[in-house]
Design a protein around this motif. Sequence first.
Motif, PDB file in Angstrom:
ATOM      1  N   ARG A 263       0.744  -1.221  -0.340  1.00  0.00           N
ATOM      2  CA  ARG A 263      -0.357   0.430  -0.321  1.00  0.00           C
ATOM      3  C   ARG A 263       0.990   0.878  -0.127  1.00  0.00           C
ATOM      4  NH1 ARG A 263      -3.994   2.907   4.691  1.00  0.00           N
ATOM      5  NH2 ARG A 263      -5.125   4.235   3.465  1.00  0.00           N
ATOM      6  N   ARG A 264       0.564   2.114  -0.941  1.00  0.00           N
ATOM      7  CA  ARG A 264       1.846   3.155  -0.887  1.00  0.00           C
ATOM      8  C   ARG A 264       1.008   4.354  -0.109  1.00  0.00           C
ATOM      9  NH1 ARG A 264       1.642  -0.337  -5.288  1.00  0.00           N
ATOM     10  NH2 ARG A 264       3.620  -0.571  -5.737  1.00  0.00           N
ATOM     11  N   LEU A 265       1.657   5.002   0.506  1.00  0.00           N
ATOM     12  CA  LEU A 265       0.926   7.262   0.976  1.00  0.00           C
ATOM     13  C   LEU A 265       1.351   7.726  -0.242  1.00  0.00           C
ATOM     14  CD1 LEU A 265       0.915   5.560   4.601  1.00  0.00           C
ATOM     15  CD2 LEU A 265      -1.064   5.265   3.149  1.00  0.00           C
ATOM     16  N   PRO A 266       1.341   8.693  -1.178  1.00  0.00           N
ATOM     17  CA  PRO A 266       2.086   8.608  -1.547  1.00  0.00           C
ATOM     18  C   PRO A 266       2.395  10.556  -1.848  1.00  0.00           C
ATOM     19  CG  PRO A 266      -0.069   8.490  -3.293  1.00  0.00           C
ATOM     20  CD  PRO A 266      -0.072   7.710  -1.547  1.00  0.00           C
ATOM     21  N   ASP A 267       0.984  11.237  -0.545  1.00  0.00           N
ATOM     22  CA  ASP A 267       1.010  12.177  -0.695  1.00  0.00           C
ATOM     23  C   ASP A 267       2.903  13.018  -0.653  1.00  0.00           C
ATOM     24  OD1 ASP A 267      -1.729  13.521  -0.466  1.00  0.00           O
ATOM     25  OD2 ASP A 267      -1.833  12.103   0.086  1.00  0.00           O
ATOM     26  N   CYS A 268       2.962  14.337  -1.490  1.00  0.00           N
ATOM     27  CA  CYS A 268       4.257  14.930  -0.723  1.00  0.00           C
ATOM     28  C   CYS A 268       4.066  15.225   0.838  1.00  0.00           C
ATOM     29  CB  CYS A 268       4.404  15.477  -1.856  1.00  0.00           C
ATOM     30  SG  CYS A 268       6.058  16.469  -2.070  1.00  0.00           S
ATOM     31  N   THR A 269       5.723  14.908   0.604  1.00  0.00           N
ATOM     32  CA  THR A 269       5.926  16.014   2.824  1.00  0.00           C
ATOM     33  C   THR A 269       5.531  17.391   2.288  1.00  0.00           C
ATOM     34  OG1 THR A 269       7.682  14.702   2.406  1.00  0.00           O
ATOM     35  CG2 THR A 269       6.771  13.476   3.405  1.00  0.00           C
ATOM     36  N   ARG A 270       6.410  17.591   1.100  1.00  0.00           N
ATOM     37  CA  ARG A 270       6.679  19.631   0.967  1.00  0.00           C
ATOM     38  C   ARG A 270       5.656  19.999  -0.027  1.00  0.00           C
ATOM     39  NH1 ARG A 270       8.643  22.852  -2.742  1.00  0.00           N
ATOM     40  NH2 ARG A 270      10.013  24.694  -2.321  1.00  0.00           N
ATOM     41  N   CYS A 271       4.901  19.193  -0.499  1.00  0.00           N
ATOM     42  CA  CYS A 271       3.636  20.326  -0.738  1.00  0.00           C
ATOM     43  C   CYS A 271       2.054  19.341  -0.923  1.00  0.00           C
ATOM     44  CB  CYS A 271       3.971  20.517  -2.406  1.00  0.00           C
ATOM     45  SG  CYS A 271       3.621  18.834  -3.707  1.00  0.00           S
ATOM     46  N   GLY A 272       1.799  18.254  -0.074  1.00  0.00           N
ATOM     47  CA  GLY A 272       1.110  17.487  -0.673  1.00  0.00           C
ATOM     48  C   GLY A 272      -0.501  17.955   0.256  1.00  0.00           C
ATOM     49  N   PRO A 273      -1.451  17.931   0.095  1.00  0.00           N
ATOM     50  CA  PRO A 273      -2.907  18.451   0.817  1.00  0.00           C
ATOM     51  C   PRO A 273      -2.615  18.460   2.012  1.00  0.00           C
ATOM     52  CG  PRO A 273      -3.005  15.996  -0.318  1.00  0.00           C
ATOM     53  CD  PRO A 273      -1.697  16.379  -1.004  1.00  0.00           C
ATOM     54  N   VAL A 274      -2.458  16.762   2.943  1.00  0.00           N
ATOM     55  CA  VAL A 274      -2.041  16.567   4.437  1.00  0.00           C
ATOM     56  C   VAL A 274      -1.010  16.896   4.426  1.00  0.00           C
ATOM     57  CG1 VAL A 274      -2.111  13.913   5.510  1.00  0.00           C
ATOM     58  CG2 VAL A 274      -3.676  14.106   3.684  1.00  0.00           C
ATOM     59  N   PRO A 275      -0.930  18.309   5.826  1.00  0.00           N
ATOM     60  CA  PRO A 275      -0.145  18.849   6.666  1.00  0.00           C
ATOM     61  C   PRO A 275       0.911  17.176   6.910  1.00  0.00           C
ATOM     62  CG  PRO A 275      -1.578  19.853   7.358  1.00  0.00           C
ATOM     63  CD  PRO A 275      -2.106  18.275   6.448  1.00  0.00           C
ATOM     64  N   LEU A 276       2.135  18.059   6.927  1.00  0.00           N
ATOM     65  CA  LEU A 276       3.597  16.807   6.749  1.00  0.00           C
ATOM     66  C   LEU A 276       5.040  17.874   7.331  1.00  0.00           C
ATOM     67  CD1 LEU A 276       3.090  13.353   4.745  1.00  0.00           C
ATOM     68  CD2 LEU A 276       2.828  13.806   7.254  1.00  0.00           C
ATOM     69  N   PHE A 277       5.668  17.154   7.662  1.00  0.00           N
ATOM     70  CA  PHE A 277       6.592  18.041   8.266  1.00  0.00           C
ATOM     71  C   PHE A 277       7.896  17.420   6.905  1.00  0.00           C
ATOM     72  CE2 PHE A 277       5.517  17.125  12.424  1.00  0.00           C
ATOM     73  CZ  PHE A 277       5.831  18.578  13.191  1.00  0.00           C
ATOM     74  N   SER A 278       8.834  18.727   6.433  1.00  0.00           N
ATOM     75  CA  SER A 278       9.568  18.715   5.513  1.00  0.00           C
ATOM     76  C   SER A 278      10.940  19.676   5.906  1.00  0.00           C
ATOM     77  CB  SER A 278       8.709  19.362   4.701  1.00  0.00           C
ATOM     78  OG  SER A 278       9.707  19.153   3.293  1.00  0.00           O
ATOM     79  N   TRP A 279      11.952  18.395   5.655  1.00  0.00           N
ATOM     80  CA  TRP A 279      13.302  19.169   5.951  1.00  0.00           C
ATOM     81  C   TRP A 279      13.681  20.148   4.564  1.00  0.00           C
ATOM     82  CZ3 TRP A 279      18.191  19.559   3.536  1.00  0.00           C
ATOM     83  CH2 TRP A 279      19.052  20.722   4.413  1.00  0.00           C
TER      84      TRP A 279
END
Length: 297
Positions: A263-279
């Motif tokens: 199973r893939r979770l493909p949302d981009c950490t930098r610009c995706g719709p789900v808020p995530l942390f991005s270095w």
Amino acid sequence: AAAGVTRRGPHDPAIPWSGYNMGRTEQADPATVDALRRRALQELSSPLLGPRASCPQPSPLERGLSCPQPSLVFTQQVHGPGVAVARHADLPSLPDFHGYPYYPGCDALITAEPALALTLFFADCCPIILYCPEPLCGGVAHAGWRGAVADIAASIVGALRREFGAPPERMQALVGPCIGAECYPVGPEVLAAVEALALGNVGAVLASGNVAAALELGDMGAALELGNVGAVTDRDGGAGHLDLLALNVALLERSGVPSAHIRRLPDCTRCGPVPLFSWRRDGPTCGRHAAMFMLTG
């Protein structure tokens, strides 16, 4: 088993470490981070205390079994292919990082023991969670580009097979989220390292699979959708873009994990719709989300 990936949640975009930061970064408030980690451990451990509505099996406590106190355990995360076997007996002798035991010199943990919350931290690198229902075991890996080209996917699959007799064809995987190809320009040395893996055509194959139980963290839990993750590299002259998720999926498939079990979770950490942390978006002061895996019975 229970597994999942936390997300950033409500946050101030001007403060890179704000939100559900699971990492003890320099600017983060230690008490807040520890409280979030305790909350995650409690949610992950809930099947140990009673049966889930969707699972008719009794909990270990109801079966009268002795169950260790649930514990968080980390790795040093050195961007390599090293894998450690996590055991409760090891915890008292492991190095300590702000009150939590960790296995040094590795980027993946596996276990066949219940109540060990294998926890790794991310801010663009790719989480890999693996689970085998029979024999019951699993683990989690930290796969940035260095770990990926060192084939940490093969390392963790091989370790589960070697240590516990888990056949790759029975394994199920959860991969991502991580930085997307469109946000991940890389130099020729990275592209050369990827091409040296000789994977051939590793375009995305959409698939889904049940990877144990979802980690229920309320609004912390990641609600991510499947999508097309594209090709591994897109070369333009001497530079290009790397699709880290597709690369790790291809390496899992080459290691024997069926595509239909990934199973893939493909949302981009930098610009995706789900808020995530991005270095890459926020720099070294950014927070970290966590990927967690625990056997619950």
